[in-house]
Design a protein around this motif. Structure first.
Motif, mmCIF file in Angstrom:
data_model
loop_
_atom_site.group_PDB
_atom_site.id
_atom_site.type_symbol
_atom_site.label_atom_id
_atom_site.label_comp_id
_atom_site.label_asym_id
_atom_site.label_seq_id
_atom_site.Cartn_x
_atom_site.Cartn_y
_atom_site.Cartn_z
ATOM 1 N N ARG A 43 0.838 -1.190 0.000
ATOM 2 C CA ARG A 43 0.000 0.000 0.000
ATOM 3 C C ARG A 43 0.877 1.246 0.000
ATOM 4 O O ARG A 43 1.972 1.243 0.567
ATOM 5 N N ALA A 44 0.399 2.288 -0.634
ATOM 6 C CA ALA A 44 1.125 3.558 -0.589
ATOM 7 C C ALA A 44 1.182 4.009 0.863
ATOM 8 O O ALA A 44 0.260 3.737 1.642
ATOM 9 N N GLU A 45 2.232 4.672 1.207
ATOM 10 C CA GLU A 45 2.398 5.150 2.580
ATOM 11 C C GLU A 45 1.165 5.949 2.996
ATOM 12 O O GLU A 45 0.708 6.824 2.280
ATOM 13 N N TYR A 46 0.617 5.598 4.151
ATOM 14 C CA TYR A 46 -0.648 6.187 4.570
ATOM 15 C C TYR A 46 -0.473 6.838 5.934
ATOM 16 O O TYR A 46 -0.002 6.201 6.880
ATOM 17 N N ILE A 47 -0.825 8.093 5.990
ATOM 18 C CA ILE A 47 -0.746 8.785 7.281
ATOM 19 C C ILE A 47 -2.160 8.967 7.800
ATOM 20 O O ILE A 47 -2.994 9.590 7.140
ATOM 21 N N PRO A 48 -2.489 8.376 8.961
ATOM 22 C CA PRO A 48 -3.850 8.501 9.476
ATOM 23 C C PRO A 48 -4.234 9.966 9.649
ATOM 24 O O PRO A 48 -3.380 10.811 9.926
ATOM 25 N N LEU A 49 -5.505 10.241 9.477
ATOM 26 C CA LEU A 49 -6.013 11.601 9.591
ATOM 27 C C LEU A 49 -5.770 12.162 10.987
ATOM 28 O O LEU A 49 -5.393 13.314 11.148
ATOM 29 N N SER A 50 -6.019 11.325 11.987
ATOM 30 C CA SER A 50 -5.888 11.784 13.365
ATOM 31 C C SER A 50 -4.590 11.249 13.952
ATOM 32 O O SER A 50 -4.242 10.088 13.755
ATOM 33 N N GLU A 53 -4.638 7.973 15.898
ATOM 34 C CA GLU A 53 -4.775 6.657 15.284
ATOM 35 C C GLU A 53 -3.414 6.096 14.896
ATOM 36 O O GLU A 53 -2.574 6.800 14.373
ATOM 37 N N PRO A 54 -3.230 4.799 15.141
ATOM 38 C CA PRO A 54 -1.940 4.200 14.805
ATOM 39 C C PRO A 54 -1.811 3.990 13.296
ATOM 40 O O PRO A 54 -2.812 3.847 12.600
ATOM 41 N N ARG A 55 -0.603 3.988 12.825
ATOM 42 C CA ARG A 55 -0.358 3.642 11.436
ATOM 43 C C ARG A 55 -0.315 2.118 11.358
ATOM 44 O O ARG A 55 0.490 1.485 12.035
ATOM 45 N N ILE A 56 -1.185 1.543 10.573
ATOM 46 C CA ILE A 56 -1.278 0.072 10.543
ATOM 47 C C ILE A 56 -0.689 -0.447 9.242
ATOM 48 O O ILE A 56 -1.093 -0.022 8.161
ATOM 49 N N GLU A 57 0.271 -1.326 9.349
ATOM 50 C CA GLU A 57 0.894 -1.844 8.138
ATOM 51 C C GLU A 57 0.560 -3.308 7.864
ATOM 52 O O GLU A 57 0.841 -3.821 6.796
ATOM 53 N N PHE A 301 -6.055 -2.497 17.742
ATOM 54 C CA PHE A 301 -7.395 -3.066 17.627
ATOM 55 C C PHE A 301 -7.590 -3.718 16.264
ATOM 56 O O PHE A 301 -6.915 -3.390 15.298
ATOM 57 N N MET A 302 -8.546 -4.627 16.216
ATOM 58 C CA MET A 302 -8.849 -5.310 14.970
ATOM 59 C C MET A 302 -9.657 -4.386 14.059
ATOM 60 O O MET A 302 -10.599 -3.737 14.502
ATOM 61 N N THR A 303 -9.289 -4.338 12.788
ATOM 62 C CA THR A 303 -10.002 -3.489 11.829
ATOM 63 C C THR A 303 -11.005 -4.343 11.036
ATOM 64 O O THR A 303 -10.939 -5.577 11.072
ATOM 65 N N PRO A 304 -11.896 -3.704 10.281
ATOM 66 C CA PRO A 304 -12.833 -4.485 9.457
ATOM 67 C C PRO A 304 -12.111 -5.415 8.476
ATOM 68 O O PRO A 304 -12.574 -6.522 8.204
ATOM 69 N N ARG A 305 -10.973 -4.959 7.947
ATOM 70 C CA ARG A 305 -10.236 -5.809 7.000
ATOM 71 C C ARG A 305 -9.669 -7.045 7.711
ATOM 72 O O ARG A 305 -9.691 -8.162 7.190
ATOM 73 N N ASP A 306 -9.155 -6.847 8.935
ATOM 74 C CA ASP A 306 -8.684 -7.986 9.735
ATOM 75 C C ASP A 306 -9.832 -8.968 9.982
ATOM 76 O O ASP A 306 -9.653 -10.182 9.931
ATOM 77 N N TYR A 307 -10.990 -8.394 10.288
ATOM 78 C CA TYR A 307 -12.146 -9.235 10.593
ATOM 79 C C TYR A 307 -12.547 -10.051 9.367
ATOM 80 O O TYR A 307 -12.842 -11.240 9.472
ATOM 81 N N ALA A 308 -12.525 -9.406 8.181
ATOM 82 C CA ALA A 308 -12.877 -10.134 6.948
ATOM 83 C C ALA A 308 -11.890 -11.276 6.717
ATOM 84 O O ALA A 308 -12.273 -12.371 6.287
ATOM 85 N N ALA A 309 -10.611 -11.018 7.010
ATOM 86 C CA ALA A 309 -9.594 -12.066 6.849
ATOM 87 C C ALA A 309 -9.820 -13.183 7.860
ATOM 88 O O ALA A 309 -9.739 -14.374 7.542
ATOM 89 N N TRP A 310 -10.131 -12.787 9.098
ATOM 90 C CA TRP A 310 -10.410 -13.790 10.136
ATOM 91 C C TRP A 310 -11.621 -14.641 9.748
ATOM 92 O O TRP A 310 -11.595 -15.865 9.881
ATOM 93 N N LEU A 311 -12.676 -13.979 9.240
ATOM 94 C CA LEU A 311 -13.876 -14.719 8.814
ATOM 95 C C LEU A 311 -13.538 -15.746 7.736
ATOM 96 O O LEU A 311 -14.042 -16.869 7.757
ATOM 97 N N ALA A 312 -12.685 -15.345 6.791
ATOM 98 C CA ALA A 312 -12.338 -16.258 5.693
ATOM 99 C C ALA A 312 -11.585 -17.473 6.225
ATOM 100 O O ALA A 312 -11.923 -18.624 5.908
ATOM 101 N N VAL A 313 -10.593 -17.222 7.076
ATOM 102 C CA VAL A 313 -9.797 -18.340 7.604
ATOM 103 C C VAL A 313 -10.657 -19.233 8.495
ATOM 104 O O VAL A 313 -10.589 -20.464 8.429
ATOM 105 N N ARG A 314 -11.499 -18.616 9.303
ATOM 106 C CA ARG A 314 -12.364 -19.415 10.180
ATOM 107 C C ARG A 314 -13.419 -20.188 9.380
ATOM 108 O O ARG A 314 -13.787 -21.295 9.742
ATOM 109 N N SER A 315 -13.890 -19.607 8.271
ATOM 110 C CA SER A 315 -14.840 -20.339 7.426
ATOM 111 C C SER A 315 -14.180 -21.598 6.883
ATOM 112 O O SER A 315 -14.775 -22.682 6.888
#
Lengths: 402, 321
Positions: A43-50, A53-57, A301-315
């Motif tokens: 991903r292109a380098e992303y600086i959180p708005l606030s 918020e942590p920078r998540i890589e 904290f877990m993000t929606p993208r993490d959750y989608a990945a977790w759902l896929a692996v758990r499925s």
């Protein structure tokens, strides 16, 4: 702890799990190995708005890892072992080459965190015919209405699902007059379109719609707030409405509108009151332990993208446990069948829509600090599952992947 | 149970006329309290403050104390039932949720949701004896009346783990439906019943074979299937009937243990969670987490007699002196 010690503690752990396996007796000598690929792009380098918020890589990756840990705890008892093979594509790498290579090495199950076009390219590879792909990133509604593939499932909710979830809550509140502000990106327009569709479905009225064309983001400039304060105030001088809904998926300007609107009205959409698959704020249905496990392991904290990945692996894990196989055709059949139910900390079982491969799931309505509600809301009925009041229902798509 | 009943009978005989015969103790997850209700008059006698987030509760063997899993305190509080004051605490491992007392009354078995462990606690020495590794998010705890088995359920692993109480080792695992919450043995120790909240079923497992012999499903006319979420289970002393709390369905299913057929659905409060019988089994008490009350069921007529407001988010319920 020195390396030798950590090795010896590893050994103790291995011996302990071995003795556990021996004592159980029902486990085959060699555990069945089920490899899962994870394909994402740098991903292109992303600086959180606030600055809060942590920078998540490692978004997505850590969710998948959590799923692997959970699957392997069960696998320890059932003689299955799940391995994650993550590949982060660099800009000169072709996703197809990488996936072909993994398929040659025996991988058939993939989590894909790529834009829709790349995702479809992978699904259409001749080599991927007997593979199963889980979309964990692309929210495009087209993928659920026209671009369906029989080897493609979606654990990430579509934009329509999120817009419908928010609309149901607003309908419950009777906040039915909306001021829609749409950002400049294609993703913003796509979410704006999902909001428009939701307004029609649930009887809301978009009283004003305006495109956001300004460049915001002077938060790091001294006195930068003056600019946003003036701009937002004049931009929002429109006829009266109940809530401003903003479509700003890149998180570039939406937050600047909050508390700065001409009228004292709340904000929702991609900022403010948000409809999302997951958030760090949810603690219901046993999520406390789930969130804590993730936070302790990753420091965030877990993000929606993490959750989608977790759902896929758990499925995958749930299907492999129930069918006692790693064979993709049987896993797919089970996942799309009536018996598949995934417990995923949302109070009801999750399953897949057998017409377009979308995982049906409740959507959380959250503010930055607390859970506000969960959709579907009471009273939105459906002949088959109330979860199908969110997103494109069977008669609304051209897809039939079963 | 038998000893307990004899002991209770003794208490009744010694009690002066008009004194309450038994009490119902309800833990309130949100109010951090135990509500004490007179089992006969159904009056709330006292609300006792305890530590943060009390959930699973169990009566001591001598009936003099109540063990309370105060989850956010990471320990167990021991409530003296005469003074209604917390007398001491026991170590429990992190985030204790549910507990079961062994038949000798010496060992408490505690599920630690956060670290995939079952902790065994010696209540006399007030120490941890051993930690047993189980599946992800251990929850339900059932001890067989013959003292041989502890069955623990793990919510994410979806298994019932059979732990041999003489060795404290996991010797068998039975896959059940999604999110198993409660394990309850039959009085003859031959079967263990495991409820699956998200799966919507109760698995009946043969203890000797460690195999599922039946899976009970539920259907309530007009009720969406996903709202039927079995949690608490109680089986009558004579082993003839099982009562199963169905969570958001606001019903308790009455099940014939021979045929596994549902005889009746009793309408109780919202999110019915746990169940307890009166000492003579004439009444049943249910904790209703969303309606913040306790339903009282007449066991002979299978009718709901009354709802009693208790603390917010009532969770565990036990009956004692």
């Amino acid at each position: 702890m020195n390396p030798a010690m950590s090795r010896s503690s590893d050994w103790i752990r291995i011996l302990a799990s071995l003795s556990l396996i021996l004592s159980i007796g029902l486990v085959r000598a060699e555990p069945l190995s089920i490899p899962i690929g994870l394909i994402s792009a740098e991903r292109a380098e992303y600086i959180p708005l606030s600055s809060l918020e942590p920078r998540i890589e490692d978004e997505g990756l850590e969710g998948a890892r959590q799923g692997i840990l959970d699957n392997n705890t069960t696998g320890r008892f059932t003689g299955q072992s799940f391995d994650l093979l993550p590949v982060t594509l660099t800009s000169d790498q072709s996703p197809s080459d990488v996936v072909r290579d993994l398929i040659q090495r025996g991988v058939r199950l993939f989590l894909v965190d790529l834009p829709a076009a790349d995702l479809l390219e992978l699904a259409d590879l001749p080599e991927a015919g007997d593979a199963l792909l889980f979309n964990i990133g692309a929210m495009d509604d087209d993928l659920r209405t026209q671009g369906c593939r029989s080897n493609l499932l979606h654990t990430v909710p579509s934009r329509a699902m999120r817009a419908d979830a928010l609309a149901q809550y607003l309908a419950w509140k009777r906040w039915m007059r909306w001021f829609l502000v749409v950002g400049p990106l294609p993703e913003d327009r796509a979410f704006g379109a999902a909001i428009e569709r939701a307004a029609k479905r649930f009887g809301a009225k978009i009283v004003v719609q305006k495109p956001w064309t300004f460049k915001a983001g002077a938060s790091r400039t001294d006195s930068g707030h003056f600019n946003e304060q003036q701009l937002a105030n004049s931009f929002t001088q429109v006829e009266d409405y109940d809530i401003l809904l903003v479509a700003d998926e890149a998180d570039a300007f939406g937050a600047y509108l909050n508390y700065r609107t001409y009228r004292p009205r709340p904000i929702g959409g991609t900022q403010g009151l948000v409809a999302t698959a997951w958030s760090g704020v949810t603690e219901q249905w046993g999520a406390t332990q789930f969130q804590r496990r993730f936070l302790e392991r990753t420091g965030r904290f877990m993000t929606p993208r993490d959750y989608a990945a977790w759902l896929a692996v758990r499925s995958i894990g749930e299907a492999a446990t129930r069918t006692q196989t790693g064979e993709v055709s049987r896993l797919r059949q089970y996942l799309l069948g009536p018996d598949f139910k995934l417990a995923a900390f949302k109070g009801v079982p999750l399953s897949f829509r057998d017409w377009n491969g979308q995982m049906r799931q409740p959507i959380l309505i959250v503010s930055p600090r607390i859970l506000v509600s969960v959709s579907p809301q009471e009273g939105f009925l459906h002949q088959f599952s109330t979860l199908d009041t969110l997103g494109y229902d069977r008669p609304e798509t051209e897809c039939s992947i079963r | 149970m038998h000893h307990l009943r004899t002991a209770l009978l003794g208490v009744c005989l010694l009690s002066p006329l008009g004194a309450h015969a038994y009490s119902v103790y309800v833990s309130s997850e949100k109010d951090n309290s135990i509500t004490v209700v007179d089992g006969e008059t159904l009056e709330v006698r006292q609300v006792v403050p305890v530590g943060q987030r009390p959930r699973g509760i169990a009566l001591s063997k001598d009936g003099e104390s109540l063990y309370v899993c105060t989850s956010d305190e990471d320990h167990i509080e021991v409530l003296d039932l005469k003074s209604l004051k917390v007398d001491h605490t026991l170590p429990s491992g992190p985030d204790p949720e549910l507990l079961a007392l062994g038949p000798q009354g010496r060992f408490l078995y505690v599920a630690n949701e956060d670290d995939n462990m079952v902790t065994v606690v010696d209540v006399d020495k007030r120490t941890k004896v051993i930690e047993i590794q189980v599946g992800v998010e251990p929850e339900g705890m059932g001890v067989s009346p013959d003292g041989k088995w502890l069955v623990n359920t793990s919510e994410t692993t979806n298994m019932a783990h059979f732990i041999d109480l003489s060795t404290h080792e996991v010797v068998g695992n039975v896959l059940v439906d999604q999110r198993p919450r409660v394990a309850q043995f039959t009085p003859d120790s031959r079967q263990v019943w495991v409820s699956s909240e998200i799966g919507g079923t109760v698995s009946v497992i043969d203890v000797a074979k460690r195999e599922k012999v039946h899976v009970i499903t539920f259907a309530i006319p007009g009720m969406r299937k996903e709202l039927i979420q079995p949690v608490g289970i109680r089986i009558t002393d004579d082993g003839s009937r099982a009562f199963i709390a169905l969570g958001p369905a606001a019903r308790v299913a009455v099940v014939d243990t021979k045929t596994f057929e549902v005889e009746k659905y009793l309408l109780v409060g919202q999110r019915v969670w746990n169940l307890a019988f009166a000492p003579d089994q004439s009444r049943m008490f249910t904790t209703n987490g969303v309606s913040n009350d306790m339903s009282v069921v007449d066991m002979e007529r299978l009718k709901v007699l009354k709802s009693i407001p208790v603390g917010r988010l009532p969770w565990g319920v036990v009956v004692g002196p």
